[in-house]
Write an enzyme that holds these catalytic residues in place. Structure first.
Site, PDB file in Angstrom:
ATOM      1  N   GLU A   3       0.830  -1.201   0.000  1.00  0.00           N
ATOM      2  CA  GLU A   3       0.000   0.000   0.000  1.00  0.00           C
ATOM      3  C   GLU A   3       0.871   1.261   0.000  1.00  0.00           C
ATOM      4  OE1 GLU A   3      -3.160  -0.248   2.962  1.00  0.00           O
ATOM      5  OE2 GLU A   3      -3.073  -2.429   2.917  1.00  0.00           O
ATOM      6  N   THR A  37     -11.956  -2.848  -1.573  1.00  0.00           N
ATOM      7  CA  THR A  37     -13.123  -2.018  -1.844  1.00  0.00           C
ATOM      8  C   THR A  37     -13.823  -1.618  -0.547  1.00  0.00           C
ATOM      9  OG1 THR A  37     -14.253  -4.104  -2.336  1.00  0.00           O
ATOM     10  CG2 THR A  37     -13.499  -2.796  -4.194  1.00  0.00           C
TER      11      THR A  37
END
Length: 538
Positions: A312, A379
């Site tokens: 990330e 998501t």
């Protein structure tokens, strides 16, 4: 992600196999005590064998010893659930010290990996007598190297363990957080007692640390040192002080014995530790080698079926910023695939930023698609109280809605963008958060209201588990395919069984590979959300 192979094979053989039964067996009788060798898997250049010791007598068997030779061209590599010594091509396997006596009518299994195709052992004896003559006494002669463990320590696994065959080929994947064994008091056993293990296809163990561009254990104590009591253990058997593997890894090993179709993948990185990937990208082959050595450590190689990368974010910013370039992620994933081999699971949790010029566009995810089994676009966490004054917004919208704070910050935008780049829909797995995001100081019920800061949470301000929110602030409104509620001055958004059903229907309609979630401890004690995912995927 918030916060923060299969059996080991030999040098030069990076293959991981599905433990499907192979109709090859060699049974050796020794009186009423038998040892049965079965090829659980055979891929030509190697095999996995399972050996079952069965006590068909009327007396308790305090210990056992199997000696045998392997045919020329076949050698044993890793082994588990027995202590094995080797002299040339002659092997002796004895009962582990932590195993209890083998009761009449009971059986116990151990296993090993071997080179070459499976070939039946030769010159087998059990407890010192020839298998072919069948004269072995119930208990072995004096001088057997294995000592009897304390009484009252049952070890025999269930005769008919439950199975969890995936329905319709859809994946249902859940994260297990290593640190959950502390304040959350969530252990591998809870995956079993909640009924969730029977529904899951894969567990992602979070997280290994890529510090310095090398894979390393996140924290050794919960991973493989923590001792479990009988009451805490998956199978009701307590750890002993001298057993070689304890902690989460051993508990996951036991869980996999109970649920043979369940796979476990070691996840590396996460929000907190992703900075290490920048250095990893400078030498992908060295990084891949370090990860292979960690995941395939002989002490726990049978626990893990592959590796997951949670970076990330490559060539973009998360907790820190990476400037490795658009090819860095693709190169790292290719190196991992090369080192782990074609049969291992190699997966990745990736950004779900569907905005123009956003994080998906910063990296060549499509170029990495051939190296991975699947991608998990995260998501969820689109919006939260890091924007302390709001506006309030659902953290996991499936679709857009009027007033959404950032265009294309919703699941369908990410899925469509990833598909448009050429990634097959079947390699995309939809993410669900088993928690809510919330603000306090809110006066407006509808999304878009102002706030004064994050709402109080049990472990983290602005975040709360579903199992808590369903009681303290029941969702009574929906928007963009997810749910929300205002309770006093607190405003929370989260997914419920109903909205999860809708998201799984979306995943099916889009031809996606299934669903995944962060993380197991957020669900109810009876696995309410996992059941909703399972039922929705069909």
């Amino acid at each position: 992600m918030r916060t923060s192979v299969r059996r080991a094979l030999w040098a030069g053989v990076a293959a991981v196999v599905v433990a499907a039964a192979v109709p090859v067996a060699s049974a050796f009788g020794a009186g009423t005590v038998t040892a049965t060798f079965v090829a659980a898997s055979d891929w030509g250049t190697g095999h996995e064998a399972r050996v079952t010791v069965a006590n068909g007598s009327s007396s308790t068997l305090s210990t056992w010893r199997i000696e045998f030779d392997l045919p020329a061209g076949t050698t044993m590599g890793s082994f588990w659930d027995a202590d094995v010594t080797r002299t040339g091509n002659h092997y002796m396997a004895v009962k582990k010290s932590w195993m209890g006596p083998l009761n009449p009518g009971a059986s116990v299994s151990w296993g090993y990996n071997g080179t070459g195709p499976y070939r039946a052992p030769l010159n087998c004896t059990i407890n010192g007598a020839s298998c072919s003559t069948g004269t072995t006494p119930t208990n072995p002669p004096t001088g057997n190297p294995t000592t009897n463990p304390p009484t009252g320590n049952p070890t025999n696994p269930p005769t008919n363990p439950p199975t969890n065959p995936p329905s319709g080929g859809k994946k249902l994947i859940g994260y297990f957080a290593e640190w959950g064994v502390y304040g959350r008091n969530y252990h591998v056993k809870n995956i079993h007692t909640s009924g969730s293990a029977a529904k899951l296809t894969h567990i992602l163990y979070a997280f290994g640390n890529p510090a310095g561009g090398r894979c390393s254990i996140g924290e050794t104590y919960p991973a493989y040192e923590k001792a479990y009591t009988a009451a805490e253990s998956v199978d009701g058997v307590a750890d002993t002080w001298d057993q070689p593997l304890r902690g989460n890894f051993n508990q996951l090993r036991k869980l996999k014995r109970m649920y043979p179709n369940l796979k476990v993948i070691y996840s590396i990185g996460g929000w907190t530790w992703s900075s290490g990937f920048t250095q990893a990208a400078q030498n992908p082959a060295a990084f891949a080698e370090s990860c292979y050595q960690m995941v395939e450590d002989p002490r726990w190689a049978d626990v893990f079926d592959g590796i997951d990368i949670d970076w990330e974010y490559p060539n973009a910013c998360g907790l820190g910023c990476d400037a490795s370039g658009p090819n860095a992620f693709k190169n790292v994933m290719a190196a991992l695939r090369s080192r782990f081999g074609s049969s291992a699971l190699v997966t990745a949790a990736i950004t779900a930023d569907g905005s123009a010029g956003g994080k998906i566009d910063a990296t060549d995810y499509a170029g990495a698609a051939n190296s991975v089994n699947w991608f998990m676009p995260m998501t969820y966490d689109y919006f939260g109280a890091w924007a302390a004054q709001g506006p309030t917004a659902p953290h996991s919208p499936l679709t857009s809605y009027t007033g959404i704070p950032i265009p294309n910050f919703y699941a369908d935008a990410a899925i469509q963008k990833l598909k448009s780049k050429g990634i097959p829909a079947s390699k995309l797995v939809l993410g669900i958060g088993f928690y809510g995001k919330g603000w306090t100081g809110v006066t407006q019920e509808a999304p878009g209201g102002s706030a004064t800061g994050p709402a109080p949470g049990t472990y983290e301000a602005g975040t709360e588990d579903y199992k808590v929110l369903k009681n303290t602030c029941p969702a009574n409104r929906t928007i963009a395919g997810t749910a929300y509620a205002k309770c006093g001055s607190n405003w929370w958004s989260y997914d419920t069984p109903s909205t999860i059903a809708g998201k799984m229907s979306y995943a099916n309609g889009q031809g996606l590979g299934g669903g995944f979630f962060w993380e197991l401890s957020g669900d109810t004690a009876n696995g309410e959300l996992i059941s909703a995912m399972k039922n929705g995927l069909g």
